[in-house]
Design a protein around this motif. Structure first.
Motif, PDB file in Angstrom:
ATOM      1  N   ALA A 115     -37.007   1.265 -28.408  1.00  0.00           N
ATOM      2  CA  ALA A 115     -37.264   1.360 -29.847  1.00  0.00           C
ATOM      3  C   ALA A 115     -38.325   0.361 -30.300  1.00  0.00           C
ATOM      4  O   ALA A 115     -38.943   0.543 -31.335  1.00  0.00           O
ATOM      5  N   GLY A 166     -41.265   3.711 -27.795  1.00  0.00           N
ATOM      6  CA  GLY A 166     -41.228   5.137 -28.112  1.00  0.00           C
ATOM      7  C   GLY A 166     -40.820   6.025 -26.957  1.00  0.00           C
ATOM      8  O   GLY A 166     -40.538   7.203 -27.147  1.00  0.00           O
ATOM      9  N   THR A 172     -35.049  10.008 -32.218  1.00  0.00           N
ATOM     10  CA  THR A 172     -34.139  10.210 -31.088  1.00  0.00           C
ATOM     11  C   THR A 172     -32.868  10.920 -31.531  1.00  0.00           C
ATOM     12  O   THR A 172     -32.400  11.850 -30.866  1.00  0.00           O
ATOM     13  N   SER A 218     -42.315  10.596 -26.327  1.00  0.00           N
ATOM     14  CA  SER A 218     -43.144   9.493 -26.786  1.00  0.00           C
ATOM     15  C   SER A 218     -43.114   9.543 -28.313  1.00  0.00           C
ATOM     16  O   SER A 218     -43.951  10.170 -28.940  1.00  0.00           O
ATOM     17  N   PHE A 219     -42.082   8.928 -28.887  1.00  0.00           N
ATOM     18  CA  PHE A 219     -41.900   8.947 -30.334  1.00  0.00           C
ATOM     19  C   PHE A 219     -42.770   7.880 -30.974  1.00  0.00           C
ATOM     20  O   PHE A 219     -42.794   6.737 -30.530  1.00  0.00           O
ATOM     21  N   VAL A 242     -38.521   5.544 -34.316  1.00  0.00           N
ATOM     22  CA  VAL A 242     -38.174   5.945 -32.948  1.00  0.00           C
ATOM     23  C   VAL A 242     -36.686   6.276 -32.865  1.00  0.00           C
ATOM     24  O   VAL A 242     -36.301   7.296 -32.278  1.00  0.00           O
TER      25      VAL A 242
END
Length: 187
Positions: free
Chosen positions: A121, A132, A163, A151-152, A159
């Motif tokens: 995170a 991410g 998720t 890949s946030f 992030v």
């Protein structure tokens, strides 16, 4: 960002609450139960699910295994896997999801579904993995499936929220794929 890390596209059309409500409804319609093992999301997934009235009839509970030793001791994630790959790995997410099912057996009745979330995170990388990067596992009696690496984008909260949304979407897709009636999602 590596070519193996797809960029996350937020689902703008659906709120977190409506997504959680559809998952709870699908679980109810199939007499299924759910448990969670969360790392980077630190309880946000369980909070989203339990914000839905009536969730207690299908949600059994879970564990926030933020510390690596808890992943090993509570969820039985393989120590050799962690030593070799670190905790940000697809197999860790799968083992966390299976562990969630196993630790929430009630009165000898297995938990139907487990979700595991592991990732970074932020604010900085972990074990050489970028902020991410996330893996999500969903487990049932038939085994576990994993998705990632995602890949946030964004900061810690972005992030973590991405998720939770993705985990609920993946679980919902699995419930629907198992033959659950589609109209339950809309009802």
């Amino acid at each position: 960002m590596s070519p193996l890390s797809p960029t996350y596209t937020p689902q703008k059309s659906e709120s977190l609450y409506s997504l959680a409500a559809s998952v709870i409804s699908l679980l109810k319609s199939t007499n299924s139960t759910l448990a969670c093992a969360e790392s980077l999301t630190a309880g946000l997934l369980m909070a989203a699910l339990t914000s839905v009235p009536g969730a207690s009839s299908v949600f059994r509970g879970g564990v926030v295994s933020y510390a690596t030793p808890l992943k090993q001791h509570l969820l039985h994630v393989d120590a050799e896997l962690i030593a070799k790959e670190g905790v940000i790995h697809a197999d860790v997410a799968a083992q966390m999801a299976m562990g969630a099912r196993n630790i929430t057996v009630c009165d000898g009745v297995p938990t139907t579904w487990g979700i595991g979330t592991t990732g970074v995170a932020g604010p900085s990388e972990q074990d050489g993995k970028p902020v991410g990067m996330v893996y999500i596992g969903v487990a049932s009696a038939e085994g576990a499936k994993t998705w990632g690496p995602f890949s946030f984008a964004g900061g810690r909260e972005s992030v973590r929220e991405a998720t939770v949304l993705e985990a609920l979407l993946r679980l919902r897709d699995e419930l629907v794929a198992r033959g659950t009636v589609g109209e339950v999602m809309n009802g």
